[in-house]
Structures are given as C-alpha cells and as structure tokens.
Design an enzyme around this catalytic site. Sequence first.
Site, PDB file in Angstrom:
ATOM      1  CB  THR A 138      -0.873  -0.165   1.390  1.00 36.36           C
ATOM      2  OG1 THR A 138      -1.505   1.136   1.504  1.00 36.36           O
ATOM      3  CG2 THR A 138       0.010  -0.046   2.539  1.00 36.36           C
ATOM      4  CG  ASP A 139      -0.917   4.841  -1.107  1.00 34.46           C
ATOM      5  OD1 ASP A 139      -1.740   4.442  -0.158  1.00 34.46           O
ATOM      6  OD2 ASP A 139      -1.872   5.771  -1.698  1.00 34.46           O
ATOM      7  CD  GLU A 140      -3.374   3.709   4.456  1.00 30.17           C
ATOM      8  OE1 GLU A 140      -3.303   3.289   5.708  1.00 30.17           O
ATOM      9  OE2 GLU A 140      -4.629   3.655   3.734  1.00 30.17           O
ATOM     10  CE1 TYR A 165      -3.475  -2.669   5.545  1.00 27.40           C
ATOM     11  CE2 TYR A 165      -3.371  -0.320   5.267  1.00 27.40           C
ATOM     12  CZ  TYR A 165      -3.331  -1.661   4.692  1.00 27.40           C
ATOM     13  OH  TYR A 165      -3.406  -1.759   3.170  1.00 27.40           O
ATOM     14  CE  LYS A 169       0.128  -4.555   3.037  1.00 27.27           C
ATOM     15  NZ  LYS A 169      -0.479  -6.094   2.462  1.00 27.27           N
TER      16      LYS A 169
HETATM   17  P1  NAD Z   1      -9.777  -7.536   2.003  1.00 26.39           P
HETATM   18  O1  NAD Z   1      -9.804  -7.101   3.406  1.00 26.39           O
HETATM   19  O2  NAD Z   1     -11.031  -6.981   1.305  1.00 26.39           O
HETATM   20  O3  NAD Z   1      -9.450  -8.852   1.815  1.00 26.39           O
HETATM   21  C1  NAD Z   1      -8.322  -9.373   2.474  1.00 26.39           C
HETATM   22  C2  NAD Z   1      -8.685 -10.966   2.362  1.00 26.39           C
HETATM   23  O4  NAD Z   1      -7.475 -11.668   3.199  1.00 26.39           O
HETATM   24  C3  NAD Z   1      -9.873 -11.432   2.838  1.00 26.39           C
HETATM   25  O5  NAD Z   1     -10.435 -12.494   1.983  1.00 26.39           O
HETATM   26  C4  NAD Z   1      -9.269 -12.317   4.184  1.00 26.39           C
HETATM   27  O6  NAD Z   1     -10.175 -13.520   4.401  1.00 26.39           O
HETATM   28  C5  NAD Z   1      -8.077 -12.667   3.760  1.00 26.39           C
HETATM   29  N1  NAD Z   1      -7.260 -13.103   5.033  1.00 26.39           N
HETATM   30  C6  NAD Z   1      -7.114 -12.068   6.117  1.00 26.39           C
HETATM   31  N2  NAD Z   1      -6.099 -12.595   6.940  1.00 26.39           N
HETATM   32  C7  NAD Z   1      -5.986 -14.010   6.546  1.00 26.39           C
HETATM   33  C8  NAD Z   1      -5.060 -15.074   6.814  1.00 26.39           C
HETATM   34  N3  NAD Z   1      -4.520 -14.964   8.163  1.00 26.39           N
HETATM   35  N4  NAD Z   1      -4.888 -15.984   6.263  1.00 26.39           N
HETATM   36  C9  NAD Z   1      -5.539 -16.122   4.995  1.00 26.39           C
HETATM   37  N5  NAD Z   1      -6.327 -15.167   4.560  1.00 26.39           N
HETATM   38  C10 NAD Z   1      -6.450 -13.995   5.317  1.00 26.39           C
HETATM   39  O7  NAD Z   1      -8.478  -6.604   1.449  1.00 26.39           O
HETATM   40  P2  NAD Z   1      -8.413  -5.908   0.133  1.00 26.39           P
HETATM   41  O8  NAD Z   1      -8.784  -4.402  -0.016  1.00 26.39           O
HETATM   42  O9  NAD Z   1      -8.634  -6.807  -0.989  1.00 26.39           O
HETATM   43  O10 NAD Z   1      -6.866  -5.695   0.016  1.00 26.39           O
HETATM   44  C11 NAD Z   1      -5.816  -7.004  -0.358  1.00 26.39           C
HETATM   45  C12 NAD Z   1      -4.349  -6.450  -0.247  1.00 26.39           C
HETATM   46  O11 NAD Z   1      -3.993  -5.284  -1.057  1.00 26.39           O
HETATM   47  C13 NAD Z   1      -3.999  -6.116   1.162  1.00 26.39           C
HETATM   48  O12 NAD Z   1      -2.628  -6.710   1.360  1.00 26.39           O
HETATM   49  C14 NAD Z   1      -3.923  -4.685   1.180  1.00 26.39           C
HETATM   50  O13 NAD Z   1      -2.890  -4.098   2.193  1.00 26.39           O
HETATM   51  C15 NAD Z   1      -3.612  -4.138  -0.200  1.00 26.39           C
HETATM   52  N6  NAD Z   1      -4.165  -3.075  -0.595  1.00 26.39           N
HETATM   53  C16 NAD Z   1      -5.203  -2.820  -0.426  1.00 26.39           C
HETATM   54  C17 NAD Z   1      -5.879  -1.412  -1.108  1.00 26.39           C
HETATM   55  C18 NAD Z   1      -7.198  -0.857  -1.089  1.00 26.39           C
HETATM   56  O14 NAD Z   1      -7.551   0.006  -1.380  1.00 26.39           O
HETATM   57  N7  NAD Z   1      -8.047  -1.777  -0.431  1.00 26.39           N
HETATM   58  C19 NAD Z   1      -4.877  -0.568  -1.618  1.00 26.39           C
HETATM   59  C20 NAD Z   1      -3.497  -0.907  -1.645  1.00 26.39           C
HETATM   60  C21 NAD Z   1      -3.112  -2.224  -1.056  1.00 26.39           C
HETATM   61  O1  DAU Z   2      -4.096   4.068   0.475  1.00 23.45           O
HETATM   62  C1  DAU Z   2      -4.472   2.543   0.121  1.00 23.45           C
HETATM   63  C2  DAU Z   2      -5.252   2.080   1.526  1.00 23.45           C
HETATM   64  O2  DAU Z   2      -6.468   2.511   1.120  1.00 23.45           O
HETATM   65  C3  DAU Z   2      -5.162   0.769   1.616  1.00 23.45           C
HETATM   66  O3  DAU Z   2      -3.984   0.047   1.832  1.00 23.45           O
HETATM   67  C4  DAU Z   2      -6.205   0.076   2.580  1.00 23.45           C
HETATM   68  O4  DAU Z   2      -6.452  -1.276   2.815  1.00 23.45           O
HETATM   69  C5  DAU Z   2      -7.641   0.762   2.344  1.00 23.45           C
HETATM   70  O5  DAU Z   2      -8.668   0.207   3.392  1.00 23.45           O
HETATM   71  C6  DAU Z   2      -7.529   2.154   2.096  1.00 23.45           C
HETATM   72  O6  DAU Z   2      -7.326   2.685   3.473  1.00 23.45           O
HETATM   73  P1  DAU Z   2      -7.861   4.214   3.864  1.00 23.45           P
HETATM   74  O7  DAU Z   2      -7.926   4.490   5.225  1.00 23.45           O
HETATM   75  O8  DAU Z   2      -7.462   5.395   2.779  1.00 23.45           O
HETATM   76  O9  DAU Z   2      -9.480   4.000   3.376  1.00 23.45           O
HETATM   77  P2  DAU Z   2     -10.901   4.124   3.934  1.00 23.45           P
HETATM   78  O10 DAU Z   2     -11.963   3.745   2.742  1.00 23.45           O
HETATM   79  O11 DAU Z   2     -11.058   3.404   5.230  1.00 23.45           O
HETATM   80  O12 DAU Z   2     -10.968   5.474   4.161  1.00 23.45           O
HETATM   81  C7  DAU Z   2     -10.818   6.556   3.027  1.00 23.45           C
HETATM   82  C8  DAU Z   2     -10.736   7.908   3.457  1.00 23.45           C
HETATM   83  O13 DAU Z   2     -12.257   8.255   3.961  1.00 23.45           O
HETATM   84  C9  DAU Z   2      -9.781   8.256   4.699  1.00 23.45           C
HETATM   85  O14 DAU Z   2      -9.247   9.463   4.699  1.00 23.45           O
HETATM   86  C10 DAU Z   2     -11.084   8.095   5.974  1.00 23.45           C
HETATM   87  C11 DAU Z   2     -12.279   8.425   5.509  1.00 23.45           C
HETATM   88  N1  DAU Z   2     -13.451   8.033   5.923  1.00 23.45           N
HETATM   89  C12 DAU Z   2     -13.660   6.680   6.054  1.00 23.45           C
HETATM   90  C13 DAU Z   2     -14.739   6.104   6.516  1.00 23.45           C
HETATM   91  C14 DAU Z   2     -14.876   4.520   6.238  1.00 23.45           C
HETATM   92  C15 DAU Z   2     -14.601   8.913   6.239  1.00 23.45           C
HETATM   93  O15 DAU Z   2     -14.550  10.230   6.152  1.00 23.45           O
HETATM   94  N2  DAU Z   2     -15.733   8.377   6.665  1.00 23.45           N
HETATM   95  C16 DAU Z   2     -15.867   6.947   6.971  1.00 23.45           C
HETATM   96  O16 DAU Z   2     -16.860   6.442   7.314  1.00 23.45           O
END
Ligand code: NAD
Ligand code: DAU
Length: 363
Positions: A138-140, A165, A169
Amino acid sequence: MKTYVVTGGAGFIGSNYIHYMFKKYGKEGAIKIINVDKLTYAGNLENLKGLEDCPYYSFVKADICDKDAITKIFEENDIDRVVHFAAESHVDRSIKDPEVFVRTNVLGTANMLNCAKAAWEQADGTYPEGKKFLHVSTDEVYGSLPDDDNAFFYETTKYDPHSPYSASKAGSDMLVKAYMDTYKFPANITNCSNNYGPFQFPEKLIPLIINNALQGKKLPVYGDGKNVRDWLYVEDHAKAIDMVQEKGRLFETYNVGGHNEKQNIQIIEIILETLQEMLSDDDPRKAHVSRDLITYVEDRKGHDRRYAIAPDKIKSEIGWEPETMFKEGIKLTIKWFFENEEWMKNVTSGDYQKYYDDMYSNK
Ligand code: NAD
Ligand code: DAU
C-alpha cells in the site's frame, strides 16, 4: 500452464484479480489459480461466483500463518507464482485491535516467504527461472503528504507509517526486501493507492457511502472531510499486478496509482450526484439521496492527510497506466451495487458464511 497461489483471493482486490486473470488468460488451462484464504469477516466466496466449476480454479481454506497448510500446498503443486494479497486491511480496525494486524500482515507474510523459499530454492541457492513472489502493498507505508499538489510518493520515498495497519504493512514490505537482499529471493513489491469497485466490503469509504445513501442513513465524514486519497479502479490495479509479474524487473518496487486525487468530501458529493443521475424518478430511494445526510464526525486517530502516488516508474518501465476515469469507474461501481443488492445484504448480515456452507458442504 502457469500455476498461481493467490492469498486473500476471497477479499475485495484478490477476487477482482482472479476474475481479471481468467478473463485475460481464459479458463482453458493457460493458467491455474489456487486461492488460499482464511475467510475472515472480509473474505467471501460469493465473490468468486462463476468459477466453482472451472477445473483450473481451486480454493483452499487456510491461514497464511499456518506453516503446515501452506507447505502442503507447495508440496502438492508446482507453484510458479505467489500473489500475496491476504492481510487485515482496514485502518479503523487496526486502531481498535492492532494485534491481529501484526499477526497476519507481518507473521503471515514471513510464513509465506519461508514456505515459498523452502519450495523454490535450489541446492546452489538460486531459484528456477520464472518463479516469482509478488507482494501486494500500500501507499500508506509512505506516511502522509502535506496539502500541496506538487508532493508525491515515489518508490524512493522514505517509509513513515502512522497507523498500526500501515506499520504492519511496512513490516511486511521490509521482510520481502530482506529476503530479496539476503537470499536473492525472486520477488516484487507493488505499493498501490486506494482502490474502489465491485466486491468492496462496506466498511471502506466508497461502498459505505453508496450503501448508506441508498438507505437514507447518515454519511459519516471524518474530521473536516478534506483528507485526500488517490483513487484507482480495482481492475486497473489487477492489470498492474499482472503486468509487474510479466514485465517487472526482479527485486524492484513499483508504485501503482490512479492520478486521481480527491478530498473525501468531493468523493461523497460525486457519489450523491451519480446516484441521483442513475436512480429512476419512480425509485423511492431517490428522495433521500441528498447532501442532508452528510454528517461530520470525530476524526480518525492519526489520520493521514494526503496520499498521492507518482506512477512514473511503472509507466516508463512496464507501460502500465490507469485506464478508468473516476466518473466512469464510480458509475460501474454503483451499477454493480444496484445489480448485487443481495450481495450487500449477505455481507452486512454475515450470511455469506451460509453461502460457503451451502456451496462447499459436499466438496
Ligand atoms: P480485504 O480485507 O478485502 O481482503 C483480505 C482477504 O485476506 C480476505 O479475503 C481475508 O479473508 C483474507 N485474510 C485475512 N487474514 C488472513 C489470513 N490470516 N490467512 C489467509 N487469509 C486471510 O483486503 P483488500 O482491500 O482486498 O486488500 C488486499 C491487499 O491489498 C492487502 O494486502 C492490502 O494491504 C492491499 N491494498 C489494498 C488497497 C485498498 O484500497 N483496498 C490498496 C492498496 C493495497
Ligand atoms: O491507500 C491505500 C489504502 O486505502 C489501503 O492500503 C487500505 O487497505 C484501504 O483500506 C484504504 O485505506 P484508507 O484508510 O485510505 O481507506 P478508507 O476507505 O477506510 O478511508 C478513506 C478516507 O475516507 C480516509 O481519509 C478516511 C475517510 N473516511 C472513511 C470512512 C470509512 C470517512 O471520512 N468516513 C468513513 O466512514
């Protein structure tokens, strides 16, 4: 045929990636995918509907921290690629309960690396051509940028994670880097910005706002609503991961981003406008989709201000660029939620466990 282990393939991005791969390479045996997922609250096999009968797709319910279970997968299959998505992914949950993030994201990644290394490493310490571990991050990990349009995250930006988180990561990224440096372990890391699209769990901003607005529930905005995220349509991310596997130089990190920075409040306004456009006049939900639902709430602790990716390296080296404009991506996402109301109901009621039991009870 290339055989992939995809961890976390029942989650949001993992399931989109698996669908993308079968769409691109077909279901006739050019690729085989083994989806390894523990099925936490975020894992939902309903996301893989349509693949149950594909002979080149299989599901293994396992924890990535479980050495025996992961070793068995490598022993029973000649794995070419690992695409490692599995993680605890939600920042708010990490603030409440950091421990499981350290366990899954750090120890789980260490176990995946160890098992792949044990299976792949040859007697002379080298690895067969074509083996690759892609760590999805992630970019975080880069921390927070100021409110300044000219600042971006590059692959060279110093890590500075703030939430449990992102710290977990960052720890997992460092382990992958250590394996590459120490053992010449064949891997890549991708650091991507915020994804949106089908199958996203409604704890994340975009599906939460769509779902609440349609139900006339309050739309919670953290702090002043001016935090910025760089939104990327999930299929574009899936494509980037595939391209990095095929064309990325080993041991490199690639940043993946949408060039689509928006304040949270702008995102909410775009969703409300798009819902208004897409709902028909006789739909009773149209009446309550309005700005009146916007409710400012207490800010997230340690809330990062702004994320913005510079995807220059992946563009110049690999030729990847984001393709889906936000206006189009958000329409596709809303259309998907309209067509999958049952999915949302099941996810929010926990009934997807029932789907799993029904689907897999006799397998
Ligand atoms: P998600 O939470 O939707 O899915 C995570 C999956 O991992 C689920 O299916 C869960 O059951 C599985 N999991 C969790 N713990 C586990 C374990 N111990 N063993 C096996 N499986 C397990 O997450 P996502 O949003 O699809 O993100 C996927 C990946 O991409 C993550 O590594 C996250 O850090 C990264 N990522 C997410 C975003 C985003 O915007 N969602 C952006 C950048 C990177
Ligand atoms: O940047 C990549 C990341 O993006 C991933 O690594 C994470 O897995 C993914 O969850 C996401 O993280 P964020 O914290 O940026 O996403 P989230 O959707 O939780 O929140 C997006 C923005 O919106 C953040 O600034 C918090 C804000 N927010 C979020 C929720 C859930 C609100 O203002 N209200 C809300 O109810």
